[in-house]
Design a protein around this motif. Sequence first.
Motif, PDB file in Angstrom:
ATOM      1  N   ALA A  85      53.726  28.407  26.326  1.00  0.00           N
ATOM      2  CA  ALA A  85      52.702  28.679  25.141  1.00  0.00           C
ATOM      3  C   ALA A  85      53.259  29.856  24.291  1.00  0.00           C
ATOM      4  N   GLY A  86      54.670  30.049  24.354  1.00  0.00           N
ATOM      5  CA  GLY A  86      55.355  30.920  23.341  1.00  0.00           C
ATOM      6  C   GLY A  86      55.195  32.396  23.716  1.00  0.00           C
ATOM      7  N   TYR A  87      54.925  32.816  24.872  1.00  0.00           N
ATOM      8  CA  TYR A  87      54.833  34.154  25.298  1.00  0.00           C
ATOM      9  C   TYR A  87      56.330  34.677  25.590  1.00  0.00           C
ATOM     10  N   ASN A  88      56.923  35.870  25.219  1.00  0.00           N
ATOM     11  CA  ASN A  88      57.840  36.409  25.655  1.00  0.00           C
ATOM     12  C   ASN A  88      57.668  36.961  26.933  1.00  0.00           C
ATOM     13  N   ASP A  89      58.570  37.839  27.761  1.00  0.00           N
ATOM     14  CA  ASP A  89      58.371  38.444  29.050  1.00  0.00           C
ATOM     15  C   ASP A  89      57.438  39.841  28.643  1.00  0.00           C
ATOM     16  N   GLU A  90      57.555  40.411  27.629  1.00  0.00           N
ATOM     17  CA  GLU A  90      56.564  41.304  27.389  1.00  0.00           C
ATOM     18  C   GLU A  90      55.138  41.066  27.150  1.00  0.00           C
ATOM     19  N   GLU A  91      54.969  40.017  26.482  1.00  0.00           N
ATOM     20  CA  GLU A  91      53.562  39.454  26.168  1.00  0.00           C
ATOM     21  C   GLU A  91      53.162  38.920  27.289  1.00  0.00           C
ATOM     22  N   ALA A  92      54.082  38.150  28.279  1.00  0.00           N
ATOM     23  CA  ALA A  92      53.465  37.674  29.666  1.00  0.00           C
ATOM     24  C   ALA A  92      53.126  38.918  30.508  1.00  0.00           C
ATOM     25  N   LEU A  93      53.864  39.916  30.523  1.00  0.00           N
ATOM     26  CA  LEU A  93      53.429  41.093  31.107  1.00  0.00           C
ATOM     27  C   LEU A  93      52.277  41.575  30.841  1.00  0.00           C
ATOM     28  N   ARG A  94      51.789  41.569  29.559  1.00  0.00           N
ATOM     29  CA  ARG A  94      50.404  42.290  29.116  1.00  0.00           C
ATOM     30  C   ARG A  94      49.463  41.154  29.588  1.00  0.00           C
ATOM     31  N   TRP A  95      49.642  40.005  29.276  1.00  0.00           N
ATOM     32  CA  TRP A  95      48.667  39.079  29.436  1.00  0.00           C
ATOM     33  C   TRP A  95      48.390  39.180  31.157  1.00  0.00           C
ATOM     34  N   LEU A  96      49.330  39.242  31.866  1.00  0.00           N
ATOM     35  CA  LEU A  96      49.069  39.299  33.499  1.00  0.00           C
ATOM     36  C   LEU A  96      48.402  40.372  33.907  1.00  0.00           C
ATOM     37  N   TYR A  97      48.318  41.698  32.996  1.00  0.00           N
ATOM     38  CA  TYR A  97      47.599  42.888  33.546  1.00  0.00           C
ATOM     39  C   TYR A  97      46.546  43.151  32.563  1.00  0.00           C
ATOM     40  N   GLU A  98      46.215  42.050  31.683  1.00  0.00           N
ATOM     41  CA  GLU A  98      44.871  42.548  30.913  1.00  0.00           C
ATOM     42  C   GLU A  98      43.787  42.401  31.490  1.00  0.00           C
ATOM     43  N   PRO A  99      42.878  43.355  31.833  1.00  0.00           N
ATOM     44  CA  PRO A  99      41.828  43.354  32.435  1.00  0.00           C
ATOM     45  C   PRO A  99      40.709  41.951  31.895  1.00  0.00           C
ATOM     46  N   ASP A 100      40.314  41.393  32.875  1.00  0.00           N
ATOM     47  CA  ASP A 100      39.414  40.294  32.737  1.00  0.00           C
ATOM     48  C   ASP A 100      38.239  40.329  33.728  1.00  0.00           C
ATOM     49  N   ASP A 101      37.045  40.714  33.312  1.00  0.00           N
ATOM     50  CA  ASP A 101      35.799  40.850  33.978  1.00  0.00           C
ATOM     51  C   ASP A 101      35.382  39.755  34.682  1.00  0.00           C
ATOM     52  N   THR A 102      35.729  38.527  34.218  1.00  0.00           N
ATOM     53  CA  THR A 102      35.575  37.203  34.809  1.00  0.00           C
ATOM     54  C   THR A 102      36.211  36.696  35.811  1.00  0.00           C
ATOM     55  N   LEU A 103      37.426  37.350  36.238  1.00  0.00           N
ATOM     56  CA  LEU A 103      38.027  36.918  37.350  1.00  0.00           C
ATOM     57  C   LEU A 103      37.511  37.777  38.812  1.00  0.00           C
ATOM     58  N   PRO A 104      37.137  38.993  38.656  1.00  0.00           N
ATOM     59  CA  PRO A 104      37.365  40.285  38.178  1.00  0.00           C
ATOM     60  C   PRO A 104      38.831  40.913  38.307  1.00  0.00           C
ATOM     61  N   GLY A 105      39.087  41.683  37.541  1.00  0.00           N
ATOM     62  CA  GLY A 105      40.406  42.612  37.620  1.00  0.00           C
ATOM     63  C   GLY A 105      41.424  41.813  36.685  1.00  0.00           C
ATOM     64  N   VAL A 106      42.566  41.592  36.929  1.00  0.00           N
ATOM     65  CA  VAL A 106      43.658  41.199  36.123  1.00  0.00           C
ATOM     66  C   VAL A 106      44.369  40.099  36.677  1.00  0.00           C
ATOM     67  N   PRO A 107      45.038  38.950  35.964  1.00  0.00           N
ATOM     68  CA  PRO A 107      45.400  37.700  36.359  1.00  0.00           C
ATOM     69  C   PRO A 107      46.157  38.049  37.590  1.00  0.00           C
ATOM     70  N   ALA A 108      47.289  39.082  37.245  1.00  0.00           N
ATOM     71  CA  ALA A 108      48.569  39.458  38.334  1.00  0.00           C
ATOM     72  C   ALA A 108      47.564  39.633  39.851  1.00  0.00           C
ATOM     73  N   ASP A 109      46.633  40.484  39.698  1.00  0.00           N
ATOM     74  CA  ASP A 109      46.051  40.715  41.366  1.00  0.00           C
ATOM     75  C   ASP A 109      45.542  39.341  41.704  1.00  0.00           C
ATOM     76  N   ALA A 110      44.923  38.415  40.717  1.00  0.00           N
ATOM     77  CA  ALA A 110      44.110  37.225  41.268  1.00  0.00           C
ATOM     78  C   ALA A 110      45.297  36.167  41.800  1.00  0.00           C
ATOM     79  N   LEU A 111      46.516  36.326  41.204  1.00  0.00           N
ATOM     80  CA  LEU A 111      47.519  35.453  41.844  1.00  0.00           C
ATOM     81  C   LEU A 111      47.889  35.348  43.319  1.00  0.00           C
ATOM     82  N   GLY A 112      47.301  36.509  44.005  1.00  0.00           N
ATOM     83  CA  GLY A 112      47.602  36.791  45.138  1.00  0.00           C
ATOM     84  C   GLY A 112      46.642  36.304  46.155  1.00  0.00           C
ATOM     85  N   THR A 113      45.397  35.777  45.467  1.00  0.00           N
ATOM     86  CA  THR A 113      44.105  35.235  46.176  1.00  0.00           C
ATOM     87  C   THR A 113      43.748  33.934  45.809  1.00  0.00           C
TER      88      THR A 113
END
Length: 128
Positions: A85-113
């Motif tokens: 999608a065009g994300y570099n490593d810093e942007e991917a990191l930012r996306w993985l740790y951006e809070p998302d109330d609909t998950l809840p939490g952050v995508p990085a945490d949801a990957l382990g669930t």
Amino acid sequence: MTDSAPASSSPASSSPVSGGPAAWLTLPEVAERIDLPVNKVNQLIRDRALLAVRRDGALRVPAELVANRTVLKHLPGVLTLLHDAGYNDEEALRWLYEPDDTLPGVPADALGTGRATEVKRRAQALGF
């Protein structure tokens, strides 16, 4: 074993990660944790199976992405989708740790669930 580093970005990147990882691992620490030589950890990073960014002058990996002596199962697929999608490593990191109330939490945490499929779906949608 973990090395806390500030979530500030390197000069070459844009804004810092909002919440950010709770802890950072150096590449030798990752190698020890997953029982691989450091050169294999570097290969995982080159293959986009693991995410590493520069912090305090050294490549570091968010500790949450390495669990149970292995890289999170769905991380490589999500990283591929984000890079496609065009994300570099810093942007991917930012996306993985951006809070998302609909998950809840952050995508990085949801990957382990059981919510990893939803995280992959959202990453895939970024490409369109």
